[in-house]
Structure formats: structure tokens, C-alpha cells
Design a protein around this motif. Structure first.
Motif, PDB file in Angstrom:
ATOM      1  N   LEU A   1       0.834  -1.208   0.000  1.00 24.64           N
ATOM      2  CA  LEU A   1       0.000   0.000   0.000  1.00 24.64           C
ATOM      3  C   LEU A   1       0.867   1.256   0.000  1.00 24.64           C
ATOM      4  O   LEU A   1       0.390   2.336  -0.346  1.00 24.64           O
ATOM      5  N   ILE A   2       2.127   1.105   0.394  1.00 26.71           N
ATOM      6  CA  ILE A   2       3.123   2.163   0.251  1.00 26.71           C
ATOM      7  C   ILE A   2       3.976   1.902  -0.984  1.00 26.71           C
ATOM      8  O   ILE A   2       4.204   2.793  -1.809  1.00 26.71           O
ATOM      9  N   GLY A   3       4.451   0.672  -1.124  1.00 24.21           N
ATOM     10  CA  GLY A   3       5.330   0.339  -2.239  1.00 24.21           C
ATOM     11  C   GLY A   3       4.712   0.610  -3.598  1.00 24.21           C
ATOM     12  O   GLY A   3       5.416   0.932  -4.558  1.00 24.21           O
ATOM     13  N   GLY A   4       3.386   0.513  -3.698  1.00 23.55           N
ATOM     14  CA  GLY A   4       2.705   0.745  -4.955  1.00 23.55           C
ATOM     15  C   GLY A   4       2.516   2.204  -5.317  1.00 23.55           C
ATOM     16  O   GLY A   4       1.973   2.509  -6.385  1.00 23.55           O
ATOM     17  N   TRP A   5       2.985   3.103  -4.462  1.00 23.88           N
ATOM     18  CA  TRP A   5       2.835   4.540  -4.727  1.00 23.88           C
ATOM     19  C   TRP A   5       3.946   4.987  -5.669  1.00 23.88           C
ATOM     20  O   TRP A   5       4.941   5.583  -5.267  1.00 23.88           O
ATOM     21  N   ARG A   6       3.777   4.709  -6.952  1.00 24.32           N
ATOM     22  CA  ARG A   6       4.817   4.954  -7.939  1.00 24.32           C
ATOM     23  C   ARG A   6       5.033   6.430  -8.243  1.00 24.32           C
ATOM     24  O   ARG A   6       6.086   6.821  -8.746  1.00 24.32           O
ATOM     25  N   THR A   7       4.039   7.260  -7.962  1.00 28.01           N
ATOM     26  CA  THR A   7       4.149   8.686  -8.283  1.00 28.01           C
ATOM     27  C   THR A   7       4.536   9.518  -7.059  1.00 28.01           C
ATOM     28  O   THR A   7       4.371  10.732  -7.062  1.00 28.01           O
ATOM     29  N   MET A   8       5.068   8.880  -6.049  1.00 25.05           N
ATOM     30  CA  MET A   8       5.348   9.574  -4.787  1.00 25.05           C
ATOM     31  C   MET A   8       6.250  10.794  -4.970  1.00 25.05           C
ATOM     32  O   MET A   8       5.964  11.883  -4.444  1.00 25.05           O
ATOM     33  N   ALA A   9       7.358  10.631  -5.694  1.00 25.61           N
ATOM     34  CA  ALA A   9       8.279  11.753  -5.877  1.00 25.61           C
ATOM     35  C   ALA A   9       7.601  12.905  -6.621  1.00 25.61           C
ATOM     36  O   ALA A   9       7.799  14.080  -6.285  1.00 25.61           O
ATOM     37  N   LYS A  10       6.786  12.573  -7.610  1.00 19.91           N
ATOM     38  CA  LYS A  10       6.054  13.600  -8.355  1.00 19.91           C
ATOM     39  C   LYS A  10       4.988  14.252  -7.489  1.00 19.91           C
ATOM     40  O   LYS A  10       4.741  15.464  -7.597  1.00 19.91           O
ATOM     41  N   ASP A  11       4.365  13.478  -6.632  1.00 18.61           N
ATOM     42  CA  ASP A  11       3.284  14.003  -5.803  1.00 18.61           C
ATOM     43  C   ASP A  11       3.789  14.910  -4.680  1.00 18.61           C
ATOM     44  O   ASP A  11       3.022  15.724  -4.145  1.00 18.61           O
ATOM     45  N   PHE A  12       5.060  14.753  -4.304  1.00 22.84           N
ATOM     46  CA  PHE A  12       5.659  15.607  -3.269  1.00 22.84           C
ATOM     47  C   PHE A  12       6.938  16.223  -3.834  1.00 22.84           C
ATOM     48  O   PHE A  12       8.042  15.914  -3.390  1.00 22.84           O
ATOM     49  N   PRO A  13       6.793  17.116  -4.821  1.00 21.04           N
ATOM     50  CA  PRO A  13       7.968  17.626  -5.555  1.00 21.04           C
ATOM     51  C   PRO A  13       8.931  18.439  -4.700  1.00 21.04           C
ATOM     52  O   PRO A  13      10.105  18.569  -5.054  1.00 21.04           O
ATOM     53  N   ASP A  14       8.460  18.974  -3.596  1.00 22.33           N
ATOM     54  CA  ASP A  14       9.314  19.804  -2.751  1.00 22.33           C
ATOM     55  C   ASP A  14      10.001  19.021  -1.637  1.00 22.33           C
ATOM     56  O   ASP A  14      10.704  19.605  -0.809  1.00 22.33           O
TER      57      ASP A  14
END
Length: 247
Positions: free
Chosen positions: A77-90
Motif C-alpha cells: 500500500l506504500i510500495g505501490g505509490w509509484r508517483t510519490m516523488a512527483k506528488d511531493f515535488p518539494d
């Protein structure tokens, strides 16, 4: 090692941290999973599959680059968050989720994969696989509490966002919704007396009025979070991190 890779055991059921030195580089890789249940910390189910070792080896290669990151720890449920870096750009974010892992597995690797990064903050979501293993929620609570205690000792005051487990309705891994609610009560109780721990009720965010998963927020299995679900997760988490002065 082959036996280890196929192991599937069910055992008896402030202020943010300042910059810290890099982790010990003497070791050449992550600590291998124990081959005997008695050598594992914590309580409850143990699962070890080949991809878990592969994931941990990949994490190891990023230890220097991810120092001071906001570390997301948990299962798929965490590992599948593939857009994490994009979703938290700062933010410098480190995704340390491993699919299929119960809380006891995360407890085993919590020091190396999370605390050794000297995290700016920790987002913790674990327990769904404990439900699949029919584990006593009190054992899950004990494992999560042990992680929080480790963090309090290694990085006093580091902000921790502790997430409740999302709703689920996977026919291949059925779980009584009452057990989900009980686990989430146990998780929420862990914030009591811990000033740096904030609970994010992910279950409420992703459930409909009937308590079941909102279809568009999950994959076809009604277990794993969809892209739309991660958007909702992000939108709820971002202001919490801001409130905790994580930025």
C-alpha cells in the motif's frame, strides 16, 4: 538461502531530528532475514519472499542519497505509490514499502531501511497483511509500538504520521470488516502519549458510507490503492506534513 526465500511462517499469534552522520558503511548490504522464527523480533506472522530481499538490496544502494528524506514505510500500500516523488515535488522522499510484508517484517528492517536514513519525518502504513494472516490485532499493535519506540530512541521528536489501514474487499483474501475496525482502533491508540505521532485515518478517506472501499480509489482487487486513491492520500497527507513543519 533457498529455504529462506520460500519461508512462510505463522508464529504464535517536539522537534524534528537534526542532521546526522551517514549510516555505517562497513556492511556491504542489508542484514539477511533470519532463518528461524525465534530470531525474529516482534510477534505474529512472518513472510519472506525473494522480491523482499531484492527490494532491500535496492534500498541499500540509495542509503546515501536518501539521507534526511521523508521516509514512507510499509507494505504494498506504500510500495505501490509509484508517483510519490512527483506528488511531493518539494520533498526528498524515500519509498520503503515492500509488498506482502506483515508488521513483523517491517519491524525487522525498521532500523536499516528507515531510521538509518535519519528521516526528516516518517509516514507509517502497515498491518493489512497481518489481517490476511488472521493475526491478532494486539500483536500488530505491539509490533508497531516497537517501531515507534525505536524511533523515539534513535530520533527523538521526529514527526511520524501513523496511518490506519484502508478498507478492503478482496474475495481472494477475505477479512471480516470488524477485524479491520479493531486493528484501526489499536493503531489509533498508539498516538496516545506520543506528542510527535499524528494519526491519519486513511480508512475514512478511502471508504464509502457503508465502510467498504470506494471502487475508483482501489484496483480491481478492492485491496490495492489506485492512482485516484493515491491522489486522495496525497491531498490529505500534504497539509499534515506542513502542519508538522515538514518541508
Amino acid at each position: 538461502m533457498n529455504r529462506l526465500l520460500t519461508l512462510l511462517l505463522a508464529a504464535c499469534l517536539g522537534t524534528a531530528a537534526v542532521a546526522a552522520p551517514p549510516p555505517d558503511t562497513a556492511a556491504s548490504g542489508p542484514t539477511p532475514y533470519p532463518g528461524d522464527a525465534k530470531d525474529w523480533p516482534g510477534q505474529g506472522a512472518i513472510r519472506v519472499f525473494g522480491w523482499m530481499t531484492d527490494n532491500r538490496k535496492a534500498f541499500w544502494t540509495e542509503r546515501e542519497r536518501k539521507q534526511g528524506a521523508v521516509v514512507f514505510a510499509g507494505d504494498s500500500l506504500i510500495g505501490g505509490w509509484r508517483t510519490m516523488a512527483k506528488d511531493f515535488p518539494d520533498l526528498n522522499v524515500a519509498n520503503r514499502g515492500i509488498g506482502g510484508e506483515p508488521t513483523r517484517g517491517l519491524l525487522f528492517r525498521f532500523q536499516e531501511d528507515v531510521l538509518d536514513l535519519h528521516p526528516k519525518a516518517i509516514v507509517l502504513l502497515s498491518g493489512s497483511n497481518d489481517l490476511s494472516a488472521q493475526q491478532d490485532p494486539k500483536q500488530s499493535r505491539a509490533n508497531l509500538a516497537a517501531m515507534l519506540d525505536q524511533a523515539a530512541k534513535a530520533a527523538p521528536g521526529v514527526p511520524i504520521v501513523l496511518c490506519t489501514v484502508p478498507p478492503r474487499q478482496d474475495p481472494k483474501a477475505p477479512v471480516d470488516p470488524a477485524r479491520v475496525r479493531e486493528l484501526n482502533r489499536q493503531i489509533a491508540s498508539l498516538a496516545e502519549g506520543r506528542k510527535n505521532v499524528v494519526v491519519l485515518d486513511l480508512h475514512a478517506l478511502l471508504a464509502g458510507p457503508d465502510g467498504n472501499p470506494v471502487p475508483e480509489l482501489f484496483g480491481a482487487d478492492r485491496l490495492h490503492i489506485s492512482a485516484a486513491g493515491f491522489e486522495r492520500f496525497r491531498d490529505a497527507l500534504a497539509p499534515v506534513l506542513k502542519q508538522l513543519n515538514v518541508g
